[in-house]
Design an enzyme around this catalytic site. Structure first.
Site, short mmCIF file in Angstrom:
data_model
loop_
_atom_site.label_atom_id
_atom_site.label_comp_id
_atom_site.label_asym_id
_atom_site.label_seq_id
_atom_site.Cartn_x
_atom_site.Cartn_y
_atom_site.Cartn_z
N ASN A 7 -46.41 41.74 130.10
CA ASN A 7 -47.40 42.48 129.32
C ASN A 7 -48.30 41.42 128.70
OD1 ASN A 7 -48.86 44.03 127.58
ND2 ASN A 7 -47.09 45.00 126.59
N ARG A 91 -47.97 45.57 132.90
CA ARG A 91 -48.48 46.73 132.15
C ARG A 91 -50.00 46.62 132.07
NH1 ARG A 91 -49.46 47.37 125.93
NH2 ARG A 91 -50.00 49.55 125.92
N HIS A 180 -49.94 55.52 126.32
CA HIS A 180 -48.47 55.60 126.22
C HIS A 180 -47.90 56.47 127.34
CE1 HIS A 180 -49.14 55.19 121.61
NE2 HIS A 180 -48.82 54.00 122.08
N HIS A 208 -44.57 60.04 120.68
CA HIS A 208 -44.40 58.58 120.73
C HIS A 208 -45.05 58.04 119.46
CE1 HIS A 208 -44.32 54.56 122.82
NE2 HIS A 208 -45.15 54.34 121.81
N ARG A 241 -54.83 52.61 112.21
CA ARG A 241 -55.93 53.37 112.83
C ARG A 241 -56.08 54.72 112.15
NH1 ARG A 241 -53.77 52.79 118.84
NH2 ARG A 241 -52.86 50.77 118.37
N ASP A 283 -46.57 49.41 107.87
CA ASP A 283 -45.21 49.55 108.39
C ASP A 283 -44.54 50.76 107.74
OD1 ASP A 283 -42.36 49.23 108.68
OD2 ASP A 283 -42.76 47.16 109.31
N ARG A 285 -41.57 51.65 107.44
CA ARG A 285 -40.40 51.38 106.59
C ARG A 285 -40.81 51.15 105.15
NH1 ARG A 285 -37.87 47.39 110.82
NH2 ARG A 285 -40.10 47.31 111.14
N GLY A 330 -40.84 53.19 117.66
CA GLY A 330 -40.31 52.63 116.41
C GLY A 330 -40.02 53.65 115.32
N GLU A 384 -40.42 50.89 127.82
CA GLU A 384 -41.56 50.78 128.73
C GLU A 384 -41.37 49.67 129.76
OE1 GLU A 384 -43.84 51.15 125.10
OE2 GLU A 384 -45.35 52.29 126.19
P1 ADP Z 1 -45.68 49.36 118.77
O1 ADP Z 1 -46.65 50.51 118.73
O2 ADP Z 1 -46.23 48.11 118.19
O3 ADP Z 1 -44.96 49.22 120.08
P2 ADP Z 1 -43.09 50.22 117.72
O4 ADP Z 1 -42.84 51.36 118.62
O5 ADP Z 1 -42.24 49.01 117.84
O6 ADP Z 1 -44.62 49.80 117.69
O7 ADP Z 1 -42.97 50.78 116.21
C1 ADP Z 1 -43.23 49.97 115.11
C2 ADP Z 1 -43.14 50.86 113.89
O8 ADP Z 1 -41.82 51.40 113.81
C3 ADP Z 1 -43.40 50.14 112.57
O9 ADP Z 1 -44.34 50.84 111.81
C4 ADP Z 1 -42.05 50.19 111.88
O10 ADP Z 1 -42.19 50.35 110.53
C5 ADP Z 1 -41.44 51.45 112.47
N1 ADP Z 1 -40.00 51.44 112.25
C6 ADP Z 1 -39.05 50.68 112.81
N2 ADP Z 1 -37.84 50.94 112.27
C7 ADP Z 1 -38.03 51.90 111.32
C8 ADP Z 1 -37.20 52.61 110.40
N3 ADP Z 1 -35.90 52.37 110.34
N4 ADP Z 1 -37.76 53.51 109.59
C9 ADP Z 1 -39.09 53.77 109.65
N5 ADP Z 1 -39.92 53.15 110.48
C10 ADP Z 1 -39.41 52.24 111.31
#
Ligand code: ADP
Length: 399
Positions: A7, A91, A180, A208, A241, A283, A285, A330, A384
Site C-alpha cells: 500500500n 491497493r 473502502h 466501516h 473530515r 482519535d 478513544r 478501528g 484489507e
Molecule cells: P484508518 O482509517 O486509518 O485505517 P482505523 O480503521 O485503524 O483507521 O481506525 C482508527 C480509529 O479507530 C481511531 O480513531 C481510533 O481512535 C479508533 N479506535 C481504535 N481502538 C479504539 C477503541 N478501543 N475505542 C474507540 N476507538 C478506537
C-alpha cells in the site's frame, strides 16, 4: 505460494508478506518519510525481533529495494530469496469507472490508472510509484491491482449521480464512486456466513468506521449505495473530515475568511470532523475517554453517532428493509460505546443489541444482537491486506 501486498502512499510504503498456504503473515512493515531527510523503516518479521532503521531512502524504488533486503536478510528475513514471492498485490484507491474488479498490471492498466490521476491526485500517483518500485526491483514478478472503488461499481445511476449539470459527469467524471469497497465486500460476505444465509438474500448496512468512515447499503449481494462520494470527504463525520454539509458553505467561508482553494480543501479534509468539534483529538478513544467531563468531546460523539444512525435509517428505507448491520474498522471493531449508542433507539427497525455480547472483546466475526432481534448486529474485523492477497492469488492462479 507467497504474496507481497503493498500500500504505497506519496512518502510511504506499507507492506505485508503472506504465505497463502495458510494465509499467515510472514512479515509486515512500513517505510516512512521517503524522500525526506531521515526515512524510517520498521520491519516486523513474525517470530523474530522487530527492526527499526533511520536511513536515507530517496524514492519508492529505493524503498522497495530496502523492503526486499529486509525480507531476505539472514537476521531479520523470513524467506531465502525473492524467487519465493509469486506475485505482488497493490491497493489502489481510485479505479474510476474503468475497473469493476481487481486486474493484472499491464501497460494498458497503468495508462488507465494514470488517466485517473485527476480523480485521486493524492493517491493514484503514489500507488503508481509503488508499482514502478516493484517493477524496477522485481521485473519478472506479476503484479495485481485491487481498487477501493471496484465493489461500488454496481450502484444504480440514481445512487451515483449528483444533481448537477450532466456535462460535469460526461466531461469530468463527476459522480459518486465510494471507497473502502474491499472492506465493505469482505465484511458483508463474512456477515452472511456468520448468519448462515446467502448474501444475495440479505439487506445489509456495513459500517466501516475508522479514521475515515463510510457506510454501504448492500442489496442482492451488491453495493446499492455508499456514503463516500466522488472523493472520501462526503458522508459521515470522520476523524478530521467534515463529511456532509451544505456545499454553499464553501464559497461563503472562502469569501469571509479570504481562503484559497487549497486552504478550504485542507480545512474540510484535515481540520474538521471530531478534531474540530472536540478541539481535542481526531482519535475516537480520546473522545470517548473524555466526553463525560468535556462538553465539546460529548458534542463530537453525539454528532458522530447521529450521522451514522441517519445513514442506517436512510439505507434501510432505500433497500425497503434491513436484515443486518455490520460494524468494522478501528472504531467499529473496538468501540463498545459507539456501537451501543448507534443501536440505541433503532428498536423501531427491529434492532435489539445484546449489551453483554457487545462488551465481549474478540478478534472473531460475531453476532452482538439479542437472539430474537429482527435485525442482526455483527462485528466483523476487516483485513484489507488479506483480501488484496486473496484477489492477487486468485488472479495469478487463473491467469
Ligand atoms: P484508518 O482509517 O486509518 O485505517 P482505523 O480503521 O485503524 O483507521 O481506525 C482508527 C480509529 O479507530 C481511531 O480513531 C481510533 O481512535 C479508533 N479506535 C481504535 N481502538 C479504539 C477503541 N478501543 N475505542 C474507540 N476507538 C478506537
Amino acid at each position: 505460494m507467497k504474496i507481497l501486498v503493498i500500500n504505497a502512499g506519496s512518502s510511504s510504503i506499507k507492506y505485508q508478506l503472506f504465505d497463502m498456504t495458510n494465509e499467515s503473515v510472514l512479515a509486515s512493515g512500513l517505510v516512512e518519510r521517503i524522500g525526506m531527510d531521515s526515512s524510517i523503516v520498521t520491519h516486523k518479521p513474525t517470530g523474530k525481533e522487530e527492526v527499526v532503521e533511520v536511513k536515507e531512502i530517496l524514492d519508492h524504488v529505493a524503498g522497495v529495494k530496502r523492503v526486499i533486503e529486509l525480507l531476505t536478510s539472514e537476521t531479520s528475513g523470513v524467506i531465502k530469496s525473492m524467487d519465493e514471492v509469486d506475485a505482488v498485490g497493490h491497493r489502489i484507491v481510485h479505479g474510476g469507472e474503468s475497473f469493476k474488479n481487481s486486474v493484472l498490471v499491464t501497460d494498458e492498466v497503468k495508462q488507465e490508472i494514470k488517466r485517473l490521476y485527476s480523480l485521486a491526485p493524492l493517491h493514484n500517483p503514489a500507488h503508481m510509484m509503488g508499482i514502478q518500485g516493484v517493477e524496477a526491483n522485481l521485473p519478472n514478478v506479476p503484479q495485481v491491482v485491487v481498487f477501493d472503488t471496484a465493489f461500488h461499481q454496481t450502484m444504480p445511476k440514481s445512487s451515483y449521480m449528483y444533481a448537477l449539470p450532466q456535462r460535469l459527469y460526461k466531461q469530468h467524471q463527476v459522480r459518486r464512486y465510494g471507497f473502502h469497497g474491499t472492506s465493505h465486500k469482505y465484511v458483508s460476505d463474512v456477515a452472511a456466513q456468520v448468519i448462515g444465509k446467502e448474501l444475495k438474500d440479505l439487506k445489509v448496512v456495513t459500517c466501516h468506521i475508522g479514521n475515515g468512515g463510510s457506510l454501504t447499503a448492500v442489496k442482492d449481494g451488491k453495493s446499492f449505495d455508499t456514503s463516500m462520494g466522488m472523493t472520501p470527504l462526503e458522508g459521515l463525520m470522520m476523524g478530521t473530515r467534515s463529511g456532509d454539509m451544505d456545499p454553499a458553505i464553501v464559497p461563503y467561508v472562502m469569501a469571509k475568511e479570504d481562503l484559497t482553494i487549497n486552504e478550504v480543501n485542507s480545512m474540510l479534509n484535515k481540520h474538521s470532523g471530531l478534531l474540530a468539534i472536540s478541539g481535542l483529538s481526531s482519535d475516537m478513544r480520546e473522545i470517548t475517554d473524555t466526553m463525560h467531563e468535556n462538553e465539546n468531546a460529548k458534542l463530537a460523539f453525539d454528532m458522530y453517532v447521529y450521522r451514522v444512525k441517519k445513514y442506517i435509517g436512510a439505507y434501510a428505507a432505500a433497500m425497503n428493509g434491513l436484515d443486518a448491520i455490520v460494524f468494522t474498522a478501528g472504531v467499529g471493531e473496538n468501540s463498545i460505546v459507539i456501537r451501543q449508542a448507534v443501536c440505541e433507539g433503532l428498536t423501531f427497525f427491529g434492532v435489539e443489541l445484546d449489551e453483554e455480547l457487545n462488551k465481549i472483546r474478540s478478534k472473531d466475526a460475531r453476532i452482538i444482537s439479542k437472539e430474537g432481534s429482527k435485525v442482526k448486529v455483527l462485528v466483523v474485523p476487516t483485513n484489507e491486506e488479506l483480501i488484496i492477497a486473496r484477489d492477487t492469488f486468485n488472479i495469478i492462479n487463473n491467469a
